[in-house]
Write a protein that holds these residues in place. Structure first.
Motif, PDB file in Angstrom:
ATOM      1  N   ARG A 101       0.900  -1.350  -0.107  1.00 48.28           N
ATOM      2  CA  ARG A 101       0.317  -0.337  -0.167  1.00 48.28           C
ATOM      3  C   ARG A 101       0.538   1.328   0.422  1.00 48.28           C
ATOM      4  O   ARG A 101       0.744   2.620  -0.607  1.00 48.28           O
ATOM      5  CB  ARG A 101      -1.013   0.277   1.248  1.00 48.28           C
ATOM      6  CG  ARG A 101      -1.166   1.278   1.266  1.00 48.28           C
ATOM      7  CD  ARG A 101      -2.849   1.359   2.526  1.00 48.28           C
ATOM      8  NE  ARG A 101      -2.264   1.630   3.893  1.00 48.28           N
ATOM      9  CZ  ARG A 101      -1.840   2.668   4.224  1.00 48.28           C
ATOM     10  NH1 ARG A 101      -2.591   3.222   4.015  1.00 48.28           N
ATOM     11  NH2 ARG A 101      -1.353   2.098   5.595  1.00 48.28           N
ATOM     12  N   GLY A 102       1.950   1.722   0.843  1.00 50.61           N
ATOM     13  CA  GLY A 102       2.910   2.454   0.803  1.00 50.61           C
ATOM     14  C   GLY A 102       3.326   2.409  -0.419  1.00 50.61           C
ATOM     15  O   GLY A 102       3.963   3.857  -0.923  1.00 50.61           O
ATOM     16  N   TRP A 103       4.221   1.346  -1.197  1.00 49.49           N
ATOM     17  CA  TRP A 103       4.581   1.897  -2.127  1.00 49.49           C
ATOM     18  C   TRP A 103       3.770   2.167  -3.760  1.00 49.49           C
ATOM     19  O   TRP A 103       4.116   3.058  -4.241  1.00 49.49           O
ATOM     20  CB  TRP A 103       5.547   0.342  -3.106  1.00 49.49           C
ATOM     21  CG  TRP A 103       6.040   0.104  -4.037  1.00 49.49           C
ATOM     22  CD1 TRP A 103       5.643  -0.571  -4.794  1.00 49.49           C
ATOM     23  CD2 TRP A 103       6.561   1.145  -4.252  1.00 49.49           C
ATOM     24  NE1 TRP A 103       6.472   0.131  -6.375  1.00 49.49           N
ATOM     25  CE2 TRP A 103       6.950   0.979  -5.998  1.00 49.49           C
ATOM     26  CE3 TRP A 103       7.567   2.414  -3.616  1.00 49.49           C
ATOM     27  CZ2 TRP A 103       8.946   1.635  -6.514  1.00 49.49           C
ATOM     28  CZ3 TRP A 103       8.540   2.534  -4.685  1.00 49.49           C
ATOM     29  CH2 TRP A 103       8.595   2.839  -5.610  1.00 49.49           C
ATOM     30  N   GLU A 104       1.922   2.086  -3.575  1.00 51.41           N
ATOM     31  CA  GLU A 104       2.138   2.128  -4.531  1.00 51.41           C
ATOM     32  C   GLU A 104       1.535   3.317  -4.395  1.00 51.41           C
ATOM     33  O   GLU A 104       1.315   4.195  -5.522  1.00 51.41           O
ATOM     34  CB  GLU A 104      -0.477   1.811  -4.612  1.00 51.41           C
ATOM     35  CG  GLU A 104      -0.070  -0.075  -4.540  1.00 51.41           C
ATOM     36  CD  GLU A 104       0.457   0.505  -5.982  1.00 51.41           C
ATOM     37  OE1 GLU A 104      -0.722   0.908  -6.879  1.00 51.41           O
ATOM     38  OE2 GLU A 104       0.721  -1.061  -6.583  1.00 51.41           O
ATOM     39  N   ILE A 105       1.327   3.720  -2.789  1.00 54.36           N
ATOM     40  CA  ILE A 105       1.375   5.650  -2.985  1.00 54.36           C
ATOM     41  C   ILE A 105       2.636   6.206  -3.418  1.00 54.36           C
ATOM     42  O   ILE A 105       2.701   7.220  -4.092  1.00 54.36           O
ATOM     43  CB  ILE A 105       1.497   6.044  -2.071  1.00 54.36           C
ATOM     44  CG1 ILE A 105       0.046   5.874  -0.866  1.00 54.36           C
ATOM     45  CG2 ILE A 105       1.273   7.339  -1.411  1.00 54.36           C
ATOM     46  CD1 ILE A 105      -0.245   5.564   0.893  1.00 54.36           C
TER      47      ILE A 105
END
Length: 376
Positions: A286-290
């Motif tokens: 999720r953090g990497w998608e952001i």
């Protein structure tokens, strides 16, 4: 790093320490003054969120005369604009670099002038943090008496935090320091030579604080120059509250809400290799998608990927997609990557700056509790 693993510990339950410490950041690597600015930002953040504890800071800059611009000028401009009632700055010295064979009387006069200001600030009780930027090379050049400086610092008020920066810290200063982090530069055989990618790793204190210094620089540049100044601070492995950067980020968002975005991901727990959960992978992704959307957008001047290194080292994220996104990042976008790691990911080869922070001394290793607003 403990238990031979990678983990981020919450500061939520740590008690407050009243005693101020003496920090020394030295070495040939980048990040010394940035780390000091990060500590300043934390202290200010604590003060503005506690009406009974406004933390005033003195930035005393040796060897940095007013005739030229310096790397951290923009960051200090951002601090002074955001917190004019909490920041004082004094600059001394001439603008050009010189060695021991090129010293002139003016150099010693300016060093003494700066030290007189420092002595008054240390004795006066007005400040919670005094930054002695570049005092280490001043002492190394012999412009001030090391014994006098050491004696004054040893007799400082108990609650006062002192931060000394610059190359060439003398041994007498290191002997009385409570914290000593050395920034060592790494020259790698860069595959691509991309500008605008900086990595701060190692076991010493100063990685995330250096990144916060970069965020301040981006905001400061925007104050004086047109163009994008937006900053994204993306933090992995920090799903709880009470972490080291919370007060600093709060201070940035309070003063510059229109340009600072902050996201965090992860559980409120330390993640070890042998205790990874499905949620850890989901949160890391999720953090990497952001992060990847922010990098590709071109909207941000500076993007801080805080604790990405241990996230990859724990194999919560694959390295290949990170390489692909970094290789395609917009030219004007800076990406700052922080965190310890046991195995260097391939994207380290892309960095134009790689500083490894070595911990020579830390008061936490001697049973001293961390201080809110400085350590967490």
């Amino acid at each position: 790093m403990t238990r031979n693993g990678i983990g981020i510990r919450t500061a939520q339950l740590r008690p407050t320490r009243l005693k101020g410490q003496i920090h020394v950041y030295d070495g040939a690597g980048k990040g010394k003054s940035q780390a000091a600015l990060g500590v300043v930002l934390r202290s200010i953040g604590l003060g503005i969120n506690n009406s009974n504890n406004y933390n005033r800071v003195l930035l005393l800059r040796f060897l940095k005369g007013p005739e030229r611009d310096y790397d951290e000028d923009g960051a200090i401009a951002a601090l002074q604009r955001g917190f004019p009632h909490l920041i004082d700055q004094v600059r001394t010295g001439r603008a050009e670099f010189f060695d021991k064979n090129e010293i002139i009387p003016f150099d010693k006069q300016e060093a003494i002038r700066g030290w007189d200001v420092a002595k008054g600030a240390i004795a006066g009780g007005l400040y919670s943090v005094v930054v002695l930027d570049e005092i280490n090379p001043v002492l190394d050049l012999g412009l001030l008496e090391v014994d006098e400086v050491v004696k004054t610092l040893q007799s400082k008020p108990q609650e006062l935090e002192i931060i000394a920066t610059g190359r060439g810290a003398p041994q007498q200063l290191l002997d009385i320091a409570d914290l000593h982090s050395e920034m060592k530069p790494h020259s790698t055989a860069k595959l691509y030579g991309l500008e605008g990618i900086e990595i701060y790793t190692g076991s010493g204190k100063g990685k995330s604080t250096s990144a916060l210094g970069k965020a301040l620089k981006a905001i400061g540049r925007g104050i004086n120059h047109p163009g994008s100044t937006r900053v994204l601070i993306m933090q992995w492995l920090k799903g709880g509250s009470g972490y080291t950067e919370d007060e600093a980020i709060s201070a940035l968002q309070q003063s510059y809400p229109e340009v600072v975005d902050h996201q965090r991901c992860g559980r409120d727990a330390i993640v070890w290799r042998n205790s990874r959960q499905e949620l850890d992978y989901v949160e890391a992704e999720r953090g990497w998608e952001i992060a990847k959307t922010a990098i590709a957008s071109g909207l941000y001047k500076t993007i801080i990927l805080d604790e990405l290194n241990p996230t990859v080292d724990l194999e919560l994220l694959p390295v290949e997609p990170i390489m692909e996104i970094l290789l395609r990042k917009p030219r004007h976008t800076e990406v700052i990557i922080t965190g310890r790691c046991q195995n260097q990911p391939e994207y380290f080869e892309l960095a134009s700056v790689h500083s490894e922070v070595y911990c020579h001394k830390h008061y936490a290793n001697h049973g001293v509790e961390p201080k809110r607003g400085v350590d967490f």
